[in-house]
Design a protein around this motif. Sequence first.
Motif, PDB file in Angstrom:
ATOM      1  N   HIS A  38      41.847  32.471  33.970  1.00 42.53           N
ATOM      2  CA  HIS A  38      42.738  33.420  34.642  1.00 42.53           C
ATOM      3  C   HIS A  38      41.903  34.462  35.377  1.00 42.53           C
ATOM      4  O   HIS A  38      40.958  35.020  34.818  1.00 42.53           O
ATOM      5  N   GLN A  59      50.497  39.677  41.465  1.00 45.75           N
ATOM      6  CA  GLN A  59      49.929  40.840  40.787  1.00 45.75           C
ATOM      7  C   GLN A  59      48.396  40.812  40.788  1.00 45.75           C
ATOM      8  O   GLN A  59      47.760  41.867  40.700  1.00 45.75           O
ATOM      9  N   SER A  60      47.819  39.632  40.897  1.00 47.59           N
ATOM     10  CA  SER A  60      46.355  39.518  40.863  1.00 47.59           C
ATOM     11  C   SER A  60      45.711  39.765  42.232  1.00 47.59           C
ATOM     12  O   SER A  60      44.493  39.907  42.325  1.00 47.59           O
ATOM     13  N   GLU A  83      40.768  30.387  43.848  1.00 47.19           N
ATOM     14  CA  GLU A  83      41.871  30.947  43.053  1.00 47.19           C
ATOM     15  C   GLU A  83      43.163  30.263  43.466  1.00 47.19           C
ATOM     16  O   GLU A  83      43.570  30.311  44.626  1.00 47.19           O
ATOM     17  N   HIS A 141      43.399  42.853  42.607  1.00 48.13           N
ATOM     18  CA  HIS A 141      42.147  42.685  41.860  1.00 48.13           C
ATOM     19  C   HIS A 141      41.188  41.772  42.620  1.00 48.13           C
ATOM     20  O   HIS A 141      39.986  42.046  42.701  1.00 48.13           O
ATOM     21  N   CYS A 175      50.551  35.740  40.059  1.00 52.70           N
ATOM     22  CA  CYS A 175      49.636  35.480  41.181  1.00 52.70           C
ATOM     23  C   CYS A 175      49.637  36.668  42.140  1.00 52.70           C
ATOM     24  O   CYS A 175      48.579  37.135  42.584  1.00 52.70           O
ATOM     25  N   MET A 178      42.511  37.466  36.058  1.00 54.78           N
ATOM     26  CA  MET A 178      42.624  38.814  35.506  1.00 54.78           C
ATOM     27  C   MET A 178      41.930  38.942  34.157  1.00 54.78           C
ATOM     28  O   MET A 178      41.866  40.031  33.586  1.00 54.78           O
ATOM     29  N   TRP A 187      47.114  29.744  43.588  1.00 52.80           N
ATOM     30  CA  TRP A 187      48.229  30.679  43.537  1.00 52.80           C
ATOM     31  C   TRP A 187      49.434  30.145  44.317  1.00 52.80           C
ATOM     32  O   TRP A 187      49.341  29.142  45.026  1.00 52.80           O
TER      33      TRP A 187
END
Length: 206
Positions: A129, A45-46, A34, A49, A43, A131, A36
């Motif tokens: 993405h 905010q993810s 991932e 998750h 980024c 998300m 970021w």
Amino acid sequence: MVVGTKCPVIEGLTFLKGSPIVPGKDLGTVLVLELWATWCGPCVQSIPHLTEMQHKYKGKAVIIGCNTEGPHALDKVRRFVDSKGSAMDYTVAADTGGSIEQLMQAAGVRGIPHAFIVGADGTITHSGHPMDPAFDAQLQAACNAAVKPQVALPPITSSYEELMGLSVKELKAMLSERGIDMTGACEKGDLAKLVVEKASKVTYYR
């Protein structure tokens, strides 16, 4: 980094959290790469998750948050990761060698966050993405595909006398790989008897 192709060997990563892994070389485990940056709102905010996904697929997949800010930002990224603590509960690395930047350009990735899913065999199965609902579905599929099939352990047809010709170590190995409890079997004859009683008519799987 195109879906359906093999993940290239990615070196030049400085790991800030978790055990070091060389994507494209260390096969056998599903990987999520991932991309970021600390300045990237989406980024950040993810992160919850991705932490949730790492908990969900613990032992099946390893999520690596690959920071793209370069070697000059290493201290800042390290402080950011430390400040998140268990809220960022997955492997984190910084691209200090420029490998990730080159891969982004080759894959046509123009924005972050962006996640690649690499199957246990090294094949890229998803690019998008983190998300996106498709990410979750593809990660589940990759983990399911990585489940190793069970190996059948056929019944042992040797007689008690033949088994007595084996070593204690060999008898214990037969019982151990079949998950047969050896409590109380102290002597060689006890182990041989246990093999005849428990493993001569049943097929075990591991």
